[in-house]
Design a protein around this motif. Structure first.
Motif, PDB file in Angstrom:
ATOM      1  N   ASP A 192     -32.900  -7.850  13.439  1.00 57.90           N
ATOM      2  CA  ASP A 192     -33.507  -8.836  14.327  1.00 57.90           C
ATOM      3  C   ASP A 192     -32.581 -10.035  14.400  1.00 57.90           C
ATOM      4  O   ASP A 192     -32.540 -10.857  13.493  1.00 57.90           O
ATOM      5  CB  ASP A 192     -34.882  -9.238  13.785  1.00 57.90           C
ATOM      6  N   VAL A 193     -31.778 -10.133  15.479  1.00 62.32           N
ATOM      7  CA  VAL A 193     -30.788 -11.200  15.561  1.00 62.32           C
ATOM      8  C   VAL A 193     -31.429 -12.570  15.712  1.00 62.32           C
ATOM      9  O   VAL A 193     -30.758 -13.574  15.598  1.00 62.32           O
ATOM     10  CB  VAL A 193     -29.779 -10.965  16.711  1.00 62.32           C
ATOM     11  N   ALA A 194     -32.733 -12.622  15.963  1.00 61.03           N
ATOM     12  CA  ALA A 194     -33.416 -13.907  16.073  1.00 61.03           C
ATOM     13  C   ALA A 194     -33.981 -14.353  14.726  1.00 61.03           C
ATOM     14  O   ALA A 194     -34.552 -15.428  14.636  1.00 61.03           O
ATOM     15  CB  ALA A 194     -34.542 -13.808  17.098  1.00 61.03           C
ATOM     16  N   LYS A 195     -33.802 -13.545  13.669  1.00 62.62           N
ATOM     17  CA  LYS A 195     -34.364 -13.939  12.389  1.00 62.62           C
ATOM     18  C   LYS A 195     -33.696 -15.213  11.899  1.00 62.62           C
ATOM     19  O   LYS A 195     -32.567 -15.529  12.259  1.00 62.62           O
ATOM     20  CB  LYS A 195     -34.269 -12.813  11.366  1.00 62.62           C
ATOM     21  N   GLN A 218     -26.917 -15.742  16.665  1.00 68.54           N
ATOM     22  CA  GLN A 218     -28.179 -15.536  17.364  1.00 68.54           C
ATOM     23  C   GLN A 218     -27.931 -15.488  18.861  1.00 68.54           C
ATOM     24  O   GLN A 218     -26.911 -15.953  19.355  1.00 68.54           O
ATOM     25  CB  GLN A 218     -29.164 -16.652  17.017  1.00 68.54           C
ATOM     26  N   ASN A 219     -28.889 -14.914  19.581  1.00 68.91           N
ATOM     27  CA  ASN A 219     -28.817 -14.793  21.044  1.00 68.91           C
ATOM     28  C   ASN A 219     -27.564 -14.054  21.503  1.00 68.91           C
ATOM     29  O   ASN A 219     -26.963 -14.404  22.513  1.00 68.91           O
ATOM     30  CB  ASN A 219     -28.881 -16.172  21.711  1.00 68.91           C
ATOM     31  N   LEU A 220     -27.164 -13.030  20.746  1.00 69.34           N
ATOM     32  CA  LEU A 220     -25.978 -12.254  21.086  1.00 69.34           C
ATOM     33  C   LEU A 220     -26.189 -11.535  22.404  1.00 69.34           C
ATOM     34  O   LEU A 220     -27.201 -10.879  22.620  1.00 69.34           O
ATOM     35  CB  LEU A 220     -25.673 -11.234  19.983  1.00 69.34           C
ATOM     36  N   LYS A 221     -25.225 -11.677  23.301  1.00 69.61           N
ATOM     37  CA  LYS A 221     -25.295 -11.045  24.615  1.00 69.61           C
ATOM     38  C   LYS A 221     -23.931 -10.433  24.929  1.00 69.61           C
ATOM     39  O   LYS A 221     -22.898 -11.056  24.684  1.00 69.61           O
ATOM     40  CB  LYS A 221     -25.669 -12.077  25.672  1.00 69.61           C
ATOM     41  N   VAL A 222     -23.942  -9.209  25.456  1.00 68.68           N
ATOM     42  CA  VAL A 222     -22.722  -8.517  25.856  1.00 68.68           C
ATOM     43  C   VAL A 222     -22.863  -8.144  27.326  1.00 68.68           C
ATOM     44  O   VAL A 222     -23.817  -7.480  27.711  1.00 68.68           O
ATOM     45  CB  VAL A 222     -22.506  -7.234  25.022  1.00 68.68           C
ATOM     46  N   GLU A 252     -17.716  -9.702  28.323  1.00 69.60           N
ATOM     47  CA  GLU A 252     -18.002 -11.078  27.934  1.00 69.60           C
ATOM     48  C   GLU A 252     -19.044 -11.070  26.824  1.00 69.60           C
ATOM     49  O   GLU A 252     -20.070 -10.405  26.936  1.00 69.60           O
ATOM     50  CB  GLU A 252     -18.507 -11.880  29.130  1.00 69.60           C
ATOM     51  N   LEU A 253     -18.745 -11.781  25.768  1.00 64.26           N
ATOM     52  CA  LEU A 253     -19.631 -11.906  24.625  1.00 64.26           C
ATOM     53  C   LEU A 253     -20.065 -13.360  24.519  1.00 64.26           C
ATOM     54  O   LEU A 253     -19.241 -14.263  24.659  1.00 64.26           O
ATOM     55  CB  LEU A 253     -18.898 -11.513  23.331  1.00 64.26           C
ATOM     56  N   SER A 254     -21.340 -13.584  24.256  1.00 65.72           N
ATOM     57  CA  SER A 254     -21.808 -14.947  24.050  1.00 65.72           C
ATOM     58  C   SER A 254     -22.919 -14.954  23.016  1.00 65.72           C
ATOM     59  O   SER A 254     -23.573 -13.935  22.776  1.00 65.72           O
ATOM     60  CB  SER A 254     -22.294 -15.561  25.369  1.00 65.72           C
ATOM     61  N   GLY A 255     -23.120 -16.090  22.401  1.00 61.75           N
ATOM     62  CA  GLY A 255     -24.166 -16.255  21.405  1.00 61.75           C
ATOM     63  C   GLY A 255     -24.033 -17.598  20.726  1.00 61.75           C
ATOM     64  O   GLY A 255     -23.172 -18.408  21.074  1.00 61.75           O
ATOM     65  N   THR A 256     -24.879 -17.825  19.759  1.00 58.19           N
ATOM     66  CA  THR A 256     -24.876 -19.064  19.004  1.00 58.19           C
ATOM     67  C   THR A 256     -24.444 -18.763  17.572  1.00 58.19           C
ATOM     68  O   THR A 256     -25.100 -17.988  16.876  1.00 58.19           O
ATOM     69  CB  THR A 256     -26.273 -19.709  18.994  1.00 58.19           C
ATOM     70  N   ILE A 257     -23.343 -19.361  17.154  1.00 50.58           N
ATOM     71  CA  ILE A 257     -22.863 -19.218  15.784  1.00 50.58           C
ATOM     72  C   ILE A 257     -23.574 -20.278  14.950  1.00 50.58           C
ATOM     73  O   ILE A 257     -23.452 -21.476  15.224  1.00 50.58           O
ATOM     74  CB  ILE A 257     -21.330 -19.386  15.712  1.00 50.58           C
ATOM     75  N   LEU A 260     -23.262 -10.762  10.553  1.00 51.11           N
ATOM     76  CA  LEU A 260     -23.147 -11.527  11.787  1.00 51.11           C
ATOM     77  C   LEU A 260     -23.913 -10.849  12.904  1.00 51.11           C
ATOM     78  O   LEU A 260     -24.636 -11.491  13.649  1.00 51.11           O
ATOM     79  CB  LEU A 260     -21.672 -11.668  12.188  1.00 51.11           C
ATOM     80  N   PHE A 261     -23.703  -9.544  13.060  1.00 50.55           N
ATOM     81  CA  PHE A 261     -24.420  -8.752  14.055  1.00 50.55           C
ATOM     82  C   PHE A 261     -24.316  -7.286  13.703  1.00 50.55           C
ATOM     83  O   PHE A 261     -23.479  -6.895  12.893  1.00 50.55           O
ATOM     84  CB  PHE A 261     -23.915  -9.000  15.479  1.00 50.55           C
ATOM     85  N   CYS A 262     -25.146  -6.497  14.340  1.00 51.56           N
ATOM     86  CA  CYS A 262     -25.109  -5.053  14.164  1.00 51.56           C
ATOM     87  C   CYS A 262     -25.617  -4.416  15.449  1.00 51.56           C
ATOM     88  O   CYS A 262     -26.630  -4.843  16.002  1.00 51.56           O
ATOM     89  CB  CYS A 262     -26.009  -4.652  12.999  1.00 51.56           C
ATOM     90  N   LEU A 263     -24.879  -3.447  15.952  1.00 52.51           N
ATOM     91  CA  LEU A 263     -25.278  -2.716  17.154  1.00 52.51           C
ATOM     92  C   LEU A 263     -25.189  -1.230  16.880  1.00 52.51           C
ATOM     93  O   LEU A 263     -24.285  -0.768  16.203  1.00 52.51           O
ATOM     94  CB  LEU A 263     -24.353  -3.040  18.332  1.00 52.51           C
ATOM     95  N   LYS A 264     -26.167  -0.483  17.401  1.00 47.66           N
ATOM     96  CA  LYS A 264     -26.139   0.971  17.338  1.00 47.66           C
ATOM     97  C   LYS A 264     -26.371   1.484  18.756  1.00 47.66           C
ATOM     98  O   LYS A 264     -27.089   0.859  19.531  1.00 47.66           O
ATOM     99  CB  LYS A 264     -27.278   1.504  16.465  1.00 47.66           C
TER     100      LYS A 264
END
Length: 142
Positions: free
Chosen positions: A21-24, A30-34, A50-55, A131-135
């Motif tokens: 849960d990237v919002a945890k 957080q707010n990872l967007k691809v 393009e990748l964006s989010g809040t570090i 930092l993030f995880c995608l499957k």
């Protein structure tokens, strides 16, 4: 490998999910967007990611872990230095806390072997915080 797999999962059927849960509250990004364009891509032409989010906290270093599998073959597992991977898109460590946006353009391969592709990709910071995880996965047809 990792970036190629992310491109694959996003383009074909948008079939990907976050492992965590990237919002945890304790997520480092957080707010990872691809975003990928053009979508669908044209084989042999440039594609942009393009990748964006809040570090949430400064990132000095880290690791990127990727696992990709094609059809039923044994998976390919790779580990990379996070800063080395980021250098490919002109981003240098450390990464400051705050809003971040990165973009990279590469040629999409003129030929891709048809089949089922699956992947998992994660990244951790210098303290081994995720930092993030995608499957995800995709099916490429001839």
């Amino acid at each position: 490998m990792y970036v190629c797999v992310v491109v694959c999962m996003h383009i074909y059927h948008n079939n990907y999910v976050c492992c965590v849960d990237v919002a945890k509250q304790n997520a480092q990004i957080q707010n990872l967007k691809v975003d990928i364009y053009p979508n669908p891509p044209e084989f042999g032409k440039n594609i942009t990611m393009e990748l964006s989010g809040t570090i949430m906290e400064k990132i000095n270093s880290g690791r990127v872990y990727g696992e990709a599998q094609f059809n039923n073959l044994p998976p390919l597992r790779e580990t990379y230095d996070l800063c080395y991977v980021l250098s490919y898109i002109g981003v240098l460590c450390p990464l400051a806390a705050g809003e971040a946006q990165y973009s990279v353009s590469k040629e999409f391969p003129p030929h891709v072997i048809p089949g089922n592709y699956t992947f998992t990709g994660t990244a951790t910071d210098q303290m081994n915080n995720e930092l993030f995880c995608l499957k995800g996965g995709c099916v490429i047809t001839g």
